[in-house]
Design a protein around this motif. Structure first.
Motif, PDB file in Angstrom:
ATOM      1  N   LEU A 183       9.790  37.975 -22.639  1.00 23.01           N
ATOM      2  CA  LEU A 183      10.737  37.121 -23.350  1.00 23.01           C
ATOM      3  C   LEU A 183      12.131  37.681 -23.088  1.00 23.01           C
ATOM      4  N   VAL A 184      13.007  36.839 -22.533  1.00 27.08           N
ATOM      5  CA  VAL A 184      14.375  37.258 -22.229  1.00 27.08           C
ATOM      6  C   VAL A 184      15.231  37.007 -23.460  1.00 27.08           C
ATOM      7  N   VAL A 185      15.731  38.079 -24.051  1.00 24.08           N
ATOM      8  CA  VAL A 185      16.521  38.019 -25.283  1.00 24.08           C
ATOM      9  C   VAL A 185      17.896  38.609 -24.997  1.00 24.08           C
ATOM     10  N   ASP A 186      18.917  37.786 -25.125  1.00 21.42           N
ATOM     11  CA  ASP A 186      20.295  38.239 -24.872  1.00 21.42           C
ATOM     12  C   ASP A 186      20.414  38.926 -23.524  1.00 21.42           C
ATOM     13  N   GLY A 187      19.730  38.358 -22.540  1.00 21.53           N
ATOM     14  CA  GLY A 187      19.805  38.885 -21.183  1.00 21.53           C
ATOM     15  C   GLY A 187      18.878  40.037 -20.881  1.00 21.53           C
ATOM     16  N   GLU A 188      18.115  40.492 -21.857  1.00 22.11           N
ATOM     17  CA  GLU A 188      17.196  41.615 -21.656  1.00 22.11           C
ATOM     18  C   GLU A 188      15.756  41.116 -21.652  1.00 22.11           C
ATOM     19  N   SER A 189      14.989  41.543 -20.663  1.00 25.65           N
ATOM     20  CA  SER A 189      13.593  41.137 -20.542  1.00 25.65           C
ATOM     21  C   SER A 189      12.703  42.090 -21.334  1.00 25.65           C
ATOM     22  N   ILE A 190      11.956  41.534 -22.292  1.00 25.50           N
ATOM     23  CA  ILE A 190      11.127  42.353 -23.183  1.00 25.50           C
ATOM     24  C   ILE A 190       9.666  41.935 -23.037  1.00 25.50           C
ATOM     25  N   ALA A 191       8.829  42.883 -22.691  1.00 24.70           N
ATOM     26  CA  ALA A 191       7.395  42.619 -22.569  1.00 24.70           C
ATOM     27  C   ALA A 191       6.764  42.615 -23.963  1.00 24.70           C
ATOM     28  N   PHE A 192       5.770  41.756 -24.135  1.00 22.45           N
ATOM     29  CA  PHE A 192       5.079  41.701 -25.425  1.00 22.45           C
ATOM     30  C   PHE A 192       3.647  41.236 -25.194  1.00 22.45           C
ATOM     31  N   GLY A 193       2.857  41.303 -26.238  1.00 19.21           N
ATOM     32  CA  GLY A 193       1.467  40.870 -26.151  1.00 19.21           C
ATOM     33  C   GLY A 193       0.965  40.427 -27.512  1.00 19.21           C
TER      34      GLY A 193
END
Length: 434
Positions: free
Chosen positions: A172-182
């Motif tokens: 999920l790209v949040v404020d330009g940062e890509s964050i992995a999740f599950g």
């Protein structure tokens, strides 16, 4: 206790334990409810401490309290945006549900992967891969899990957050940062039913007075409790797991989850900024060190060059004194010391040539000795072994071709021959040619 604990950045349970350790009485269960309804309550006074070490209390607070202000502000701003959206769209949850059809395309790869997976011995199936949300879930919970993901991504879209296919998942790209999740199903405990082999092993151990059972008391089993797990910023103190609670389903806290993602994105930015700042400071420190080394090397060469000049000046003073003494001779004495007088004069001529401004400038240039301080940027660019290849510091005699603008280094004999100070036939003496 809960309200006070928040001020210190710890949980109510942690504050209660701290009070117990320091002999501080706390409100009994139901204290505030009784007080609110006018019922009698008991307020215990602070006791006298036998151990004075307990008089001082230090509460460091949670790791989240020590996070940069920008990170805390990012989470608060995200919460305010979501609360404002919820206020303007009363049926926000239903809107997210209606968007399920739009978001389903993003989860197609996840759906296919999870339904192809086979359950493990505990009853969980797992999926992972390119564009696939990392899942570990029981078969009965798959459909609900996909619906939670659809609603979550739909709500994320309202904040400008978007899913992005990654090699090992769906970020999920949040404020330009890509964050992995599950998405995971939290394991529950189920009583372990011993197998026939385990029962037999227990019976075999019984005669030896071994009363322990050769199997686990509980097994992990599907619980139906789902959780969204953020796979970023390990050991940061930020919350990374949001799961079903007894009184609150995961679907009801999706706004809180999104605010947590914004907090993680802010921390990633802050860590990158801090890392770039550390690198910048390191580069500046290296530049200062290099400049210091270059300056010290220049000073060493300059002093060596000045020492060489001083040595020649001392020699000239000595020769001048000797010359004055020799020139005072007359008659037969003058004839006897004639060759000596000629050599002293030649030597003085050579010394004067060595320390002449023209020869000094050429010698300094040849030895790469700079007496003018370079600009800082030029010095940094020119650093890196600049002085390691410099010629040795020495004064030299030169033959100058003004037409070509060239200066050629000469030995003492070569220069003396060219200057006419030594008879030309000495050039043919064996061993004198260079």
């Amino acid at each position: 206790m809960t309200k006070v604990a928040t001020e210190y950045g710890v949980t109510g349970t942690a504050l209660k334990k701290t009070c117990d350790r320091h002999k501080i009485p706390t409100p009994e269960r139901g204290y505030w409810a009784k007080l609110e309804h006018g019922k009698p309550v008991r307020k215990v006074p602070l006791p006298k401490l036998a151990d004075t070490r307990l008089a001082q209390i230090r509460i460091l607070g949670g790791a989240g309290e020590r996070l940069p202000e920008e990170v805390r502000q990012a989470k608060a701003m995200a919460r305010r945006r979501l609360e404002k959206l919820a206020a303007s769209v009363p049926n926000l949850a239903s809107v997210a549900t209606e968007a399920h059809a739009v978001e389903a395309a993003v989860l197609n790869a996840t759906r296919r992967a999870i339904y192809k997976a086979r359950p493990d011995e505990e009853g969980f199936v797992a999926a992972r891969g390119r564009g696939v949300v990392a899942l570990k879930i029981a078969l009965p919970s798959i459909e609900r899990g996909l619906q939670v993901l659809s609603r979550f991504l739909a709500l994320a879209e309202t904040q400008g957050f978007r899913p992005q296919v990654a090699d090992n998942g769906l970020d999920l790209v949040v404020d330009g940062e890509s964050i992995a999740f599950g998405l995971e199903e939290r394991p529950g405990k189920a009583p372990n039913a011993p197998t026939a082999v385990e029962l037999k092993r227990r019976d075999e151990n019984h005669p030896w007075a071994n009363s322990s059972t050769p199997w686990q008391k509980y097994d992990n089993a599907p619980s139906g409790r789902l959780a969204i797990v953020i796979r970023a910023n390990s050991y940061s103190g930020l919350r990374r797991t949001y799961s079903d609670q007894k009184t609150r389903a995961l679907e009801d806290i999706l706004q809180t989850v999104l605010a947590g993602f914004a907090e993680h994105a802010a921390l990633i930015k802050e860590r990158r900024r801090a890392d770039e700042e550390r690198k910048r400071q390191w580069r500046e420190a290296e530049a200062r060190r290099s400049r210091e080394e270059a300056f010290n090397a220049r000073e060493k060469q300059r002093l060596a060059f000045v020492d060489a000049i001083h040595e020649q000046l001392a020699q000239r003073a000595k020769l001048t004194a000797v010359l004055s003494h020799l020139e005072s001779a007359t008659g037969d004495e003058a004839r006897r010391i004639g060759p000596m007088l000629a050599w002293v004069r030649r030597r003085l001529h050579q010394v004067n040539a060595l320390i002449s401004p023209l020869f000094l400038d050429i010698s300094a240039t040849f030895a790469k000795i700079e007496f003018e301080e370079p600009r800082a940027d030029a010095e940094i660019e020119g650093s890196g072994g600049y002085f390691s290849s410099s010629p040795s510091v020495e004064l030299q005699l030169w033959s100058i071709d003004e037409k070509k603008g060239l200066a050629t280094s000469r030995t003492e004999l070569q220069w003396a021959l060219e200057a006419g100070l030594v008879p030309a036939d000495l050039a043919d003496v064996p061993g004198d040619k260079q």
